[in-house]
Design a protein around this motif. Structure first.
Motif, short mmCIF file in Angstrom:
data_model
loop_
_atom_site.label_atom_id
_atom_site.label_comp_id
_atom_site.label_asym_id
_atom_site.label_seq_id
_atom_site.Cartn_x
_atom_site.Cartn_y
_atom_site.Cartn_z
N SER A 71 0.94 -1.36 -0.04
CA SER A 71 -0.07 0.00 0.02
C SER A 71 0.80 1.28 -0.22
O SER A 71 0.31 2.33 -0.25
CB SER A 71 -0.97 0.18 1.19
N ASN A 108 -8.86 -8.81 -2.40
CA ASN A 108 -9.35 -7.90 -1.54
C ASN A 108 -8.54 -6.65 -1.37
O ASN A 108 -8.70 -5.88 -0.35
CB ASN A 108 -9.15 -8.41 0.04
N THR A 110 -8.25 -2.59 -2.16
CA THR A 110 -9.22 -1.34 -2.03
C THR A 110 -8.82 -0.43 -3.19
O THR A 110 -7.87 -0.30 -3.70
CB THR A 110 -9.35 -0.84 -0.73
N LYS A 111 -9.81 0.38 -3.66
CA LYS A 111 -9.60 1.51 -4.73
C LYS A 111 -8.58 2.40 -4.06
O LYS A 111 -8.59 2.93 -2.99
CB LYS A 111 -11.03 2.21 -4.84
N TYR A 140 -5.93 1.21 -8.61
CA TYR A 140 -7.10 0.13 -9.00
C TYR A 140 -8.08 1.50 -8.61
O TYR A 140 -8.15 2.11 -8.00
CB TYR A 140 -7.19 -0.53 -7.85
N ILE A 143 -14.79 -0.04 -9.45
CA ILE A 143 -15.36 -1.03 -8.54
C ILE A 143 -15.96 -2.06 -9.63
O ILE A 143 -17.01 -1.61 -10.54
CB ILE A 143 -16.47 -0.13 -7.77
#
Length: 228
Positions: A71, A108, A110-111, A140, A143
């Motif tokens: 991240s 899993n 996230t945006k 990313y 959705i």
């Protein structure tokens, strides 16, 4: 007499320092890192390629290059998820090797912004640890509709290995594109798919990666293909 002893001691120290400075050392460096897709999607397969070079002055032993997703752009081998790896062969000074492998983006994530980090497992003789890591920013942004995304997982091609024509066994339309990459990550051909067929007859025998994408169907998948 004392002067002669002092001179000999200084000469000995100088020889030891010279010897220690001339000890051959390994220095593995990773560069030219690429990915086949960006932005990325959860559960999608993407190809990662890079080059490793021994810029030291003695031969290196075989080691591994590990691929993580993080991240942030700082690697933590205990917290970041390891996605894959490949073996880096033994390298003589100034020799290099290029390789590619597929990684699967975790379901899993996230945006937002993420990072693919390539990390050469260090050896005790590696003199410079600052060039063992390279970071590729990825994003990313979508959705994904679960039903549409499950269709991506059902994408299949045949035959594999292939000699001439590669057939796609899924619902696609004329806006679907394909890209063929060599094993070292170079783009060979990019075009729209006609009649669910990709011509591979003109390619040399070997391993290729084919990315099939369609923005309207949220289709983006990379498949390893062997050409015979």
């Amino acid at each position: 007499m004392k002067k002669n002893i002092l001179t000999l001691l200084l000469l000995g120290i100088s020889c030891l320092m010279s010897f220690s400075q001339s000890v051959p050392e390994i220095d593995l460096s990773v560069y030219n890192a690429k990915i086949s897709n960006n932005p990325i999607m959860p559960d999608s397969n993407i190809m990662v390629s890079c080059t490793v070079k021994n810029i030291g002055d003695t031969a290196s032993l075989a080691t591994s290059l590990n691929i993580y997703i993080s991240s942030d752009n700082n690697l933590s081998t205990t917290e970041d998820e390891k996605l894959n790896f490949f073996i880096v062969s033994a390298l003589n000074p100034n020799d290099s090797v290029s390789d590619s492998t597929l990684i699967k983006i975790p379901h899993n994530i996230t945006k937002g912004n993420w990072y693919i980090i390539l990390y050469i497992h260090p050896t005790s003789q590696d003199k410079d640890m600052t060039n063992n890591t390279i970071v590729i920013p990825i994003t990313y942004t979508q959705i994904i509709n679960k039903d549409l995304f499950n269709e991506n997982l059902n994408l299949s091609i045949y035959p594999n290995p292939v000699k001439d024509k590669l057939f796609i066994n899924t619902n696609i339309d004329k806006s679907t594109e394909y890209s063929i990459y060599s094993i070292d990550g170079k783009l060979i051909n990019k075009s729209q798919i006609n009649d669910k067929v990709i011509d591979m007859e003109y390619l040399y025998n070997g391993i290729y990666f084919i990315n099939i994408s369609n923005d309207s169907k949220k289709l983006n998948s990379t498949i390893k293909v062997v050409k015979e």
